[in-house]
Enzyme design. Structure first.
Site, PDB file in Angstrom:
ATOM      1  N   ASP A  19      -7.466  43.502  51.819  1.00 32.92           N
ATOM      2  CA  ASP A  19      -6.281  42.785  51.321  1.00 32.92           C
ATOM      3  C   ASP A  19      -6.351  41.259  51.288  1.00 32.92           C
ATOM      4  O   ASP A  19      -5.360  40.589  51.597  1.00 32.92           O
ATOM      5  CB  ASP A  19      -5.048  43.174  52.149  1.00 32.92           C
ATOM      6  CG  ASP A  19      -4.811  44.673  52.222  1.00 32.92           C
ATOM      7  OD1 ASP A  19      -5.398  45.416  51.421  1.00 32.92           O
ATOM      8  OD2 ASP A  19      -4.039  45.093  53.093  1.00 32.92           O
ATOM      9  N   LYS A  81      -3.736  50.216  47.409  1.00 34.44           N
ATOM     10  CA  LYS A  81      -3.079  51.043  48.412  1.00 34.44           C
ATOM     11  C   LYS A  81      -1.649  50.560  48.612  1.00 34.44           C
ATOM     12  O   LYS A  81      -1.328  49.422  48.287  1.00 34.44           O
ATOM     13  CB  LYS A  81      -3.851  51.009  49.743  1.00 34.44           C
ATOM     14  CG  LYS A  81      -3.876  49.655  50.428  1.00 34.44           C
ATOM     15  CD  LYS A  81      -4.695  49.717  51.710  1.00 34.44           C
ATOM     16  CE  LYS A  81      -4.761  48.395  52.439  1.00 34.44           C
ATOM     17  NZ  LYS A  81      -3.520  47.901  53.001  1.00 34.44           N
ATOM     18  N   CYS A 114      -2.259  45.130  58.575  1.00 32.56           N
ATOM     19  CA  CYS A 114      -3.162  46.038  57.859  1.00 32.56           C
ATOM     20  C   CYS A 114      -4.517  46.204  58.551  1.00 32.56           C
ATOM     21  O   CYS A 114      -5.053  47.312  58.606  1.00 32.56           O
ATOM     22  CB  CYS A 114      -3.343  45.582  56.416  1.00 32.56           C
ATOM     23  SG  CYS A 114      -1.790  45.623  55.470  1.00 32.56           S
TER      24      CYS A 114
END
Length: 185
Positions: A19, A81, A114
């Protein structure tokens, strides 16, 4: 107890990039240094033929991965995602399983959300996780450091770019030693 058998090697390791996207990546603590280290890690893993799995959180909202890293990921496709942790996404789970690798070299953002949830789930599944501490960040140092503590307590190996790259090579006789060490200068 950790031992040398836990070390990542080109035969057992996978780089998982989480990310590093858009404006969010730019507001991380020491963002430029983090992105630079991630770039070194990606380039070196490619030289060492370590597979790379690349995740993006809701790219339609958070934007794409920063261009400095996208250019180094040529030939790879990001996995979009919506789960915070990568293990919560079927495509990413399958990519990790399909690699046949059990040492996960982990980099990305945010360390306390995350990245932490990814590391915790991977540990629960029996993977050895090597968190590359200079290739992860959060908006605040406090949040990043709490995540480091939680991950260490969960059995994650805390590492850094140079440490993990030397572990991957094993010794100065590695055929890519000069190429990799050139990236570290």
């Amino acid at each position: 107890m950790s031992n040398l058998l836990d070390h990542p090697t080109p035969d057992n390791a996978l780089l998982l990039l989480v990310d590093v996207q858009g404006k969010l990546a730019r507001i991380m603590h020491e963002s430029d240094a983090m992105i630079h280290q991630q770039g070194v890690l990606i380039e070196a893993c490619r030289l060492l033929e370590v597979p790379v799995v690349w995740a993006e959180q809701l790219p339609e909202k958070l934007g794409p991965t920063v261009p400095e890293l996208v250019e180094k990921l040529d030939g790879h496709t990001p996995c979009a995602k919506d789960s915070f942790g990568c293990w919560g996404d079927e495509t990413l789970r399958q990519a990790i399983r399909d690699s046949g690798r059990d040492r996960i070299v982990l980099a990305g953002i945010e360390t306390h959300v995350c990245v932490w949830q990814t590391a915790a789930a991977l540990r629960a599944e029996g993977y050895e996780v090597h968190l590359v501490c200079d290739a992860v960040s959060s908006r605040s140092v406090f949040n990043r450091d709490i995540a480091f503590q939680r991950m260490a307590a969960a059995g994650v190996h805390l590492s850094n770019v140079e440490m993990v790259l030397f572990e991957l090579m094993g010794d100065a006789g590695h055929p890519r030693f000069r190429d990799v060490t050139r990236l570290l200068k």
